[in-house]
Each structure stands twice: as structure tokens, then as C-alpha cells.
Enzyme design. Structure first.
Site, short mmCIF file in Angstrom:
data_model
loop_
_atom_site.label_atom_id
_atom_site.label_comp_id
_atom_site.label_asym_id
_atom_site.label_seq_id
_atom_site.Cartn_x
_atom_site.Cartn_y
_atom_site.Cartn_z
N ASP A 122 45.31 29.88 -61.17
CA ASP A 122 45.78 30.53 -62.02
C ASP A 122 44.30 30.62 -63.47
O ASP A 122 43.95 29.62 -63.71
CB ASP A 122 46.79 30.08 -63.47
N SER A 129 54.64 26.46 -61.15
CA SER A 129 55.31 27.42 -62.24
C SER A 129 56.86 26.33 -61.79
O SER A 129 57.22 27.26 -60.63
CB SER A 129 55.26 28.28 -62.13
#
Lengths: 538, 67
Positions: A122, A129
Site C-alpha cells: 500500500d 488487512s
């Protein structure tokens, strides 16, 4: 209790290769974990992300930001491009040419794991996540599992003599004006007006740091003012409500990307939290927030409005004595603890009225959250050092105060900055949180065995079960996945088979476990799941 | 935004450790020094795992923006 999940962006640093490209290093982390899982599962467990349903520019207030008006960092619905230039900058052109296996185009930036989580690059950080879970204890477990996943990648890279070792830190700032997030997600019914969410959550978010702040050495975004504060993130927030997550960060984030049936659900994307290593702080972060959302949904959120929420957030963070008062719109001045007690009382009352905290008919989690919440607030009001084994900022502060006392260090001393940074090193032999845990100075709520299992196994009671099992059972045929789909490429069937998973509470073990037990091939599995393929037209 | 400048915390003069309201009846000094000893053992251990050259290590930890 409620569907929820965590996101952790890790700080990344190669001490022996200063200036190395962060995106490239992050990709190495993902790559290393892909190599490990390939060894573990016959089919290879890495699966590419399906970007079809990503909608980062949808605003919960009812509009969509024009792409041209968005900050480039907001365009998270496109795979990150790691071009040859970036690779060359990081590693030199000769290396790029010599090492064919690491061509930019083939670098894996995104994986879906067998435990239902997503591991990806990211911006300039590796991010884990967690899979969707239904209660705060499971949130702690699968969040900590991410730290194990990251640790496995760090170990793998450290064992490679050709590459510089990479350290990962579960923190939120480099103390040089840069912050990176640790987000929470909560599923809510779409029928709740967004304005109610903003009103109900803002005073809570400005004050919950007293139970779940991770502590930070340095005041101000660049940390240049000497001192210690409660929250890693507080100084980086500049707005009350907004769509951005990387600039002008808002206390309430309006990203409206439900990753589920959109007319039924909203996914509340919470960006204000600190990354927590302390299990109790993490548990309370998820548990109390979930209960405040229940208050909002029931129309029973406390009627409080802060005069200046952003300033209040920072004033509270800067006062470790917890005595600072902040002004409410009605003119009263209250402490963070006062506000937390008001929310606690309201949550306890609602839980009793709806019986969710009942020992027999309750949900099995709410009562536990209420008890912890009450006991931590009581300690914070009477004897804060006694809460150091559960509240992360107090645990870190105790260690720092030890150094200050023994060595006479001032707050600006680099050694205290190092203690703050190294607190969050994810390696148990180097991470100071883990050294405290080993000495039983931090409370455990989840044992190491359960965390290790969660790094491999998905939760059983959400769609993450289906996603994770598809990846670990039929990895070879799974060509893509996302929160709300799994895509198969089965030999003999002409087109890709996309299985939508838009209901977060379906795809559970009780609904699909039998299918996974019964079928050893993806063909048979999909055949029963989707019905027979349409007959070819003649 | 810039408001935090005027509202500097005044907390530094309140020393948390000084306010132990209910001192246990027996040998408080001995207990306090046992607690200090425990912390010192911990610090000794941590001295051994801290990265060397704190100043340089902290300075080199530079991150790119994130969410």
C-alpha cells in the site's frame, strides 16, 4: 457482536541499505511471504487481488469525488505500478537485468492468504488487512496473526545473503512528519444516517486514545517538541470529517466502499486508531467502538458535542496526567475520562436493555468488553501506573520513565526515541513490547498457539472462511479474490468463474464447510456451488 | 490545526509516581525498591537488545507517506 476487521501498514526500514526504495522493499516482503506459502501448500497460496469492486472515491455523504480532483494516493482501486525506473533506482540497473526472476512486471504486490487476509503493498508500506471477524477477541487474534505473517517474511529475507535485511515496525509515524495508518472497519446497516454516525462517534474518537493509544515520544507532526504523548496518530489529524486518508486526515473518514451489498450495508472505515501491540488496548479499541456503533444505531448515543474536536484530540493526547479538560458546545468542560465514562454508562445501559450482555442469552462478548472497559477506566482515574500492563501508552511510558530515572535522560534524548521506535519492532527478540510480554509485564488475552493458528486458518463465522478455504484448498485454480469475490479458472471451462461473496455473514464454516470436505477438485466444488454450467448453444 | 500551539499541555509538573494515595501498611520503602529493582533488571535486558548508535538509527528511520 458485529462484523469487523483491521488493517496494519508496517513501517519498513533496511538499516544496511539506507535510501532503498520503500515500495520495492515492501514488494520484497510480499514476495517473501508468497515463497513461504508456496512451500507450505501444494497449489501455491498466492492469489491476485480482484479490483472490480473497489470504490475509494465514493463518499458516505452521498457523492463521488472526480478522479481528476483526487490525490493520487486515493486511487487505491488500481494495482500499484512498480516501473522499471523505480526498480532501477532501488537496486541498480545491472541487478535488474541480471536477475530475471525479479522483473518489475512479475513482482507480486498483492496476495490473498489462506486465513482470508489480504497482504499487499500500500503506497510505500507492506499492509496486512485481516479477515472479517465478528468479535473483538477474534479481531485481536487475526490482527496479531498479521504480525506473525510479517515476521515470517522478515525472517525469510534475513536468511537471504543477497538481500539487505528488512525490519518492520507496527507503529504509525517516523517522527519526521510522516504517518501511516492502522485502520479498523465495522459493518453497519446503511439505514443509519451518516450525520448520526459523525455526531455519535466524534467525542468518542477524540477520547478513546486514553485506553488504546500506543504512546509516542515527541510532540507535533515532526516530533520535534520534546515530550511524550498518548497517541501516535493524534498530531496528524487536521479535519473533522472527510474522504482523505493520506492528507488533511479527518477524525471521521467518509470512504464509502462497502465491499458488500451496497444498499444494505456500509463499511465504516476508521482511520484514527493507533496500531496496537497490547492485546488489551487492541481488544478495547474494537470492542468499545463496536458498542458505540450499537448506541448510534439504537438512537441512544450520548448527546455530547465537542467545541473543537481536532484541538481536543491533540490536547488530550498531549496530557499524560489525564487532567486536561475540553470544552463541550453546551459550555461544560470535561476530561477525556469523563467522556469515556458517559459512553460506558450508555453502552452498559443499552446492553442490559437488549440482553446482549446477559450471561445466558447474551452474545458472549459484550459483557467481557464492559468489564474490561470499566476496570481500565477505574484504574486510569485512580492509579494509572497500575493500568500499565494493559494500556499500551502507559506500558511504553513506564519503560521510558525507567530510562529517564536510571540514566537521567531528557525527553529529547535519541535513546528515548529509539525505545519508542523499537517498542514496535515485530521481532520478539528485538521488539520491546515483546520483551515486556515475555516478562509478563503485559497481559495476554489470546495465547500464542491461537495466534499461530490464525495466521493459517480463517475465522469460521464470516465469508473469510470461504475465501481462505478456497485459497488454501484450490489455490492453483483461484486466479483472483477480493473481499466480495473469489475467481476461479478451471481447466475445461472456457471462462473464469467469479463467485460473489457480498454477504459478510455467509460463506461460513457451517454453510460451506461440508462442501470443502466433500470435494477434492475445484471442478466438483464449483459444480455443486454454482450448479451445472449452461449447456452450449448449438 | 495550528491551534495546538497555544494549548501546550501543562502536565509535566504533575508527577504520576508521587501520588500513591494508599501506601501499604508494611515496609513501603522495601516494596518501592523491589519495584525499582524489577525495572532495572528489565532495563538491563533491554540495553542488550537496543540497536547500537541510537541517534543514527532513529535519524535513518525515514518513511514515505501512508494512509
Amino acid at each position: 457482536m458485529r462484523v469487523m476487521g483491521s488493517e496494519t501498514e508496517y513501517g519498513i526500514h533496511a538499516p544496511s541499505a539506507p535510501g532503498a526504495n520503500a515500495t520495492m522493499m515492501s514488494a520484497r516482503v510480499i514476495q517473501a511471504y508468497a515463497q513461504i506459502t508456496r512451500q507450505k501448500t501444494a497449489g501455491g497460496a498466492e492469489t491476485r487481488w480482484d479490483y472490480t469492486d473497489e470504490e475509494p472515491l465514493h463518499d458516505a455523504r452521498g457523492w463521488t469525488l472526480e478522479r481528476s480532483a483526487a490525490d493520487p494516493s486515493q486511487l487505491t482501486d488500481q494495482p500499484p505500478v512498480l516501473d522499471a525506473e523505480a526498480v532501477a533506482l532501488a537496486y541498480g540497473r545491472q541487478e535488474l537485468e541480471a536477475d530475471g526472476s525479479d522483473e518489475a512486471g512479475s513482482l507480486l504486490m498483492n496476495m490473498v492468504l489462506g486465513n482470508g487476509a489480504r497482504l499487499y503493498v500500500d503506497h510505500a508500506h507492506p499492509e496486512y488487512s485481516s479477515p472479517e471477524v465478528t468479535n473483538p477477541l477474534a479481531a485481536v487474534t487475526w490482527d496479531a496473526a498479521g504480525d506473525l505473517v510479517a515476521l515470517a517474511a522478515v525472517r525469510k529475507l534475513a536468511a537471504d545473503p543477497e538481500l539487505p535485511p528488512i525490519n518492520l515496525y507496527k507503529n504509525n509515524t517516523d517522527n519526521k512528519s510522516v504517518s501511516y495508518g492502522s485502520h479498523e472497519n465495522y459493518l453497519m446497516p446503511r439505514s443509519v444516517p451518516f450525520g448520526e454516525i459523525v455526531r455519535g462517534l466524534t467525542p468518542f474518537f477524540a477520547t478513546r486514545q486514553v485506553i488504546c493509544g500506543a504512546g509516542r515520544v515527541g510532540i507535533g507532526q515532526d516530533g520535534s517538541r520534546p515530550g511524550y504523548q498518548i497517541s501516535q496518530r493524534a498530531d496528524f489529524f487536521e479535519a473533522e470529517v472527510g474522504l482523505e486518508t493520506t492528507i488533511r486526515r479527518p477524525i471521521i473518514n467518509t470512504r464509502d466502499e462497502p465491499h458488500a451489498t451496497a444498499d444494505k450495508y456500509r463499511r465504516l472505515h476508521v482511520i484514527i486508531g493507533d496500531a496496537n501491540l497490547s492485546q488489551v488496548s487492541n481488544y478495547l479499541k474494537f470492542g468499545t467502538t463496536a458498542m458505540v456503533l450499537s448506541l448510534i444505531e439504537a438512537g441512544q448515543a450520548p448527546k455530547l458535542e465537542l467545541h473543537e474536536p481536532v484541538a481536543a484530540l491533540q490536547e488530550i493526547s498531549h496530557d499524560t496526567s489525564l487532567s486536561t479538560t475540553v470544552r463541550l458546545l453546551d459550555g461544560r468542560r470535561v476530561t477525556a475520562l469523563d467522556i469515556q465514562w458517559i459512553y460506558y454508562e450508555a453502552a452498559a445501559k443499552l446492553a442490559q436493555e437488549t440482553s446482549v450482555s446477559d450471561a445466558v442469552s447474551g452474545d458472549g462478548h459484550t459483557q467481557g468488553v464492559l468489564e474490561r472497559w470499566e476496570s481500565v477506566l477505574t484504574l486510569l482515574g485512580s492509579n494509572p501506573p497500575a493500568a500499565a500492563s494493559s494500556v499500551e501508552w502507559l506500558a511504553k511510558l513506564a519503560l521510558l520513565e525507567g530510562y529517564r530515572r536510571r540514566d537521567g535522560l531528557q525527553w529529547g534524548d535519541a535513546r528515548l526515541g529509539l525505545v519508542d521506535l523499537q517498542w514496535s519492532d515485530i521481532r520478539p527478540e528485538k521488539g520491546l513490547y515483546y520483551r515486556m510480554l515475555a516478562r509478563d509485564r503485559m497481559q495476554r488475552m489470546v495465547d500464542d498457539g491461537a495466534i499461530a493458528r490464525a495466521a493459517v486458518e480463517p475465522p469460521s463465522d464470516t465469508r473469510a472462511f470461504f475465501r481462505g478455504k478456497c485459497v488454501s484448498t484450490f489455490g492453483k485454480q483461484v486466479v483472483g479474490a477480493s473481499w466480495d469475490s473469489v475467481i476461479f479458472d478451471v481447466p475445461g471451462i472456457g471462462k473464469l468463474q467469479r463467485v460473489p461473496t457480498r454477504e459478510p455473514l455467509r460463506g461460513t464454516e457451517s454453510l460451506t464447510g461440508e462442501l470443502f470436505r466433500k470435494h477434492t477438485t475445484a471442478e466438483g466444488f464449483l459444480g455443486e456451488l454454482l450448479g451445472p454450467p449452461p449447456a452450449p448453444r448449438g | 490545526m495550528a491551534a495546538q500551539e497555544q494549548q501546550q499541555p501543562q502536565s509535566r509538573d504533575t508527577e504520576i509516581e508521587d501520588e500513591v494515595p494508599e501506601a501499604p501498611p508494611a515496609a513501603p520503602e522495601a516494596q518501592a525498591s523491589a519495584a525499582t529493582q524489577g525495572v532495572d533488571d528489565l532495563l538491563d535486558e533491554i540495553d542488550g537488545v537496543l540497536e547500537s548508535n541510537a541517534e543514527e538509527f532513529v535519524r535513518a528511520f525515514v518513511q514515505k507517506g501512508g494512509q
